[in-house]
Design a protein around this motif. Structure first.
Motif, PDB file in Angstrom:
ATOM      1  N   GLU A  29      -3.207  10.095   0.506  1.00 17.03           N
ATOM      2  CA  GLU A  29      -4.268   9.176   0.901  1.00 17.03           C
ATOM      3  C   GLU A  29      -3.685   7.807   1.230  1.00 17.03           C
ATOM      4  OE1 GLU A  29      -7.311   9.079  -2.068  1.00 17.03           O
ATOM      5  OE2 GLU A  29      -7.824  11.200  -1.828  1.00 17.03           O
ATOM      6  N   ALA A  48      -7.443  12.648 -11.308  1.00 14.83           N
ATOM      7  CA  ALA A  48      -6.238  13.462 -11.126  1.00 14.83           C
ATOM      8  C   ALA A  48      -6.196  14.607 -12.123  1.00 14.83           C
ATOM      9  CB  ALA A  48      -4.995  12.597 -11.274  1.00 14.83           C
ATOM     10  N   LEU A  92       0.127  15.195  -6.586  1.00 18.07           N
ATOM     11  CA  LEU A  92      -0.753  16.237  -7.128  1.00 18.07           C
ATOM     12  C   LEU A  92      -0.756  17.479  -6.244  1.00 18.07           C
ATOM     13  CD1 LEU A  92      -3.797  13.976  -8.119  1.00 18.07           C
ATOM     14  CD2 LEU A  92      -1.913  14.757  -9.580  1.00 18.07           C
ATOM     15  N   GLY A  93      -0.075  17.399  -5.108  1.00 16.25           N
ATOM     16  CA  GLY A  93      -0.001  18.535  -4.199  1.00 16.25           C
ATOM     17  C   GLY A  93      -1.017  18.498  -3.084  1.00 16.25           C
ATOM     18  N   GLY A  94      -1.845  17.447  -3.051  1.00 15.22           N
ATOM     19  CA  GLY A  94      -2.849  17.333  -2.003  1.00 15.22           C
ATOM     20  C   GLY A  94      -2.396  16.419  -0.876  1.00 15.22           C
ATOM     21  N   ASP A  95      -3.310  16.177   0.078  1.00 23.57           N
ATOM     22  CA  ASP A  95      -2.989  15.293   1.197  1.00 23.57           C
ATOM     23  C   ASP A  95      -2.792  13.863   0.699  1.00 23.57           C
ATOM     24  OD1 ASP A  95      -3.225  17.391   2.977  1.00 23.57           O
ATOM     25  OD2 ASP A  95      -5.329  16.968   3.446  1.00 23.57           O
ATOM     26  N   LYS A 123      -3.021   9.806  -5.979  1.00 26.63           N
ATOM     27  CA  LYS A 123      -3.360  10.470  -4.719  1.00 26.63           C
ATOM     28  C   LYS A 123      -2.773   9.740  -3.515  1.00 26.63           C
ATOM     29  CE  LYS A 123      -7.607  12.752  -6.246  1.00 26.63           C
ATOM     30  NZ  LYS A 123      -9.051  12.982  -5.954  1.00 26.63           N
ATOM     31  N   GLU A 128       4.814  12.721  -2.898  1.00 27.01           N
ATOM     32  CA  GLU A 128       5.414  13.675  -3.838  1.00 27.01           C
ATOM     33  C   GLU A 128       6.907  13.458  -4.057  1.00 27.01           C
ATOM     34  OE1 GLU A 128       5.103  17.684  -2.467  1.00 27.01           O
ATOM     35  OE2 GLU A 128       6.118  17.310  -0.564  1.00 27.01           O
ATOM     36  N   ARG A 182       2.308  14.522   1.548  1.00 23.13           N
ATOM     37  CA  ARG A 182       1.697  15.205   0.404  1.00 23.13           C
ATOM     38  C   ARG A 182       1.865  14.325  -0.833  1.00 23.13           C
ATOM     39  NH1 ARG A 182       4.419  19.627   0.768  1.00 23.13           N
ATOM     40  NH2 ARG A 182       2.877  20.690   2.068  1.00 23.13           N
ATOM     41  N   ASN A 183       0.830  14.243  -1.650  1.00 23.35           N
ATOM     42  CA  ASN A 183       0.914  13.387  -2.831  1.00 23.35           C
ATOM     43  C   ASN A 183       1.463  14.139  -4.036  1.00 23.35           C
ATOM     44  OD1 ASN A 183      -1.291  14.721  -4.222  1.00 23.35           O
ATOM     45  ND2 ASN A 183      -2.734  13.538  -2.990  1.00 23.35           N
ATOM     46  N   GLU A 190      -8.588  17.273 -11.151  1.00 23.27           N
ATOM     47  CA  GLU A 190      -8.058  18.041 -10.027  1.00 23.27           C
ATOM     48  C   GLU A 190      -6.985  19.020 -10.493  1.00 23.27           C
ATOM     49  OE1 GLU A 190      -5.715  16.926  -5.921  1.00 23.27           O
ATOM     50  OE2 GLU A 190      -7.526  15.781  -6.436  1.00 23.27           O
ATOM     51  N   VAL A 210      -6.833  23.197 -10.221  1.00 22.79           N
ATOM     52  CA  VAL A 210      -5.669  23.914  -9.690  1.00 22.79           C
ATOM     53  C   VAL A 210      -5.129  24.897 -10.720  1.00 22.79           C
ATOM     54  CG1 VAL A 210      -3.280  23.655  -8.903  1.00 22.79           C
ATOM     55  CG2 VAL A 210      -5.033  22.060  -8.114  1.00 22.79           C
TER      56      VAL A 210
END
Length: 233
Positions: free
Chosen positions: A94, A211, A89-92, A186, A190, A86-87, A214, A218
């Motif tokens: 990359e 970012a 920003l809280g997303g997958d 991304k 995290e 997880r990055n 995004e 959120v």
């Protein structure tokens, strides 16, 4: 102000492995961290298992007779002890770079192209940076030569413009000295937030505009959810 690896009581282990960019305290009890706008010492000691970094790289090699070739995965490493990709920003998470300098070698602790981390990665190779000549010179000056290829460690060498998974602690040290390189949010794990707050990372982000957009989405979703709960109350 964070103490550098050149000061008494601290030693750099970069010479043991070129991808190991953190500093190991000669005495236990501290690690590099960021607090608000500056960096300081805080928290539990780093683990002594950092020198096992080679084992993770070796796991990505397939050997046939005398020939070794890299097995490119195309996705983050997974398995026991490896944390969720997880990055910040809280997303997958990359991919940072799966083919550094055309070498066929991926960056990252697991050499999978991602800034993945796990229990064996005590140095936290979690920051997807864009290398600059200034940063590489600084890194070499504190005992971590990232420019010289070392094939025996699956290390292709990093050139200005390359993307590489840097230790969060090394990035924090470079930040203290005004030498921090740009990064991709991304593509940054995290766990970097254990050392550097997002507000500081945003200032160095290549993908800052995307970012922030995004984060706004959120935040809007969060506010909408809070509003729906208030209606129910």
């Amino acid at each position: 102000r964070v103490r550098s690896g050149q000061e008494p009581g601290w030693k750099g282990l970069a010479s043991a492995h070129p991808s190991f960019c953190a500093l190991v305290p000669a005495r236990a009890g501290h690690r590099f961290a960021v607090s608000s706008a500056r960096l300081g010492l805080a928290g539990p000691p780093l683990r002594g298992s950092m020198l096992l970094l080679l084992g993770s790289a070796a796991a990505l090699l397939r050997t046939t007779g005398r020939t070794q070739r890299l097995v490119l995965r195309g996705e983050p490493a997974s398995g026991p002890g490896i944390q969720v990709p997880r990055n910040v920003l809280g997303g997958d998470l990359e991919c940072c770079c799966a083919n550094v300098g055309g070498s066929g070698i991926g960056t990252g602790f697991y050499r999978d192209g991602f800034c993945s981390t796990g229990v064996d990665d005590a140095g936290r190779h979690t920051v997807c940076m864009e290398a600059t000549a200034e940063f590489l010179e600084f890194s070499a000056s504190v005992g971590n030569d990232l420019s010289t290829p070392m094939p025996m460690y699956m290390f292709p060498g990093v050139k200005p413009g390359d993307q590489w998974c840097l230790c969060a602690q090394r990035w924090a040290q470079a930040y203290n000295e005004g030498k921090a390189p740009k990064l991709h949010l991304k593509r940054t794990h995290e766990r970097t937030l254990d050392h550097v707050p997002l507000e500081i990372l945003l200032d160095y982000a290549v993908d800052r505009a995307a970012a922030e957009a995004e984060l706004m989405v959120v935040d809007a979703a969060r506010k909408a959810l809070e509003a729906s709960f208030s209606v129910l109350d």
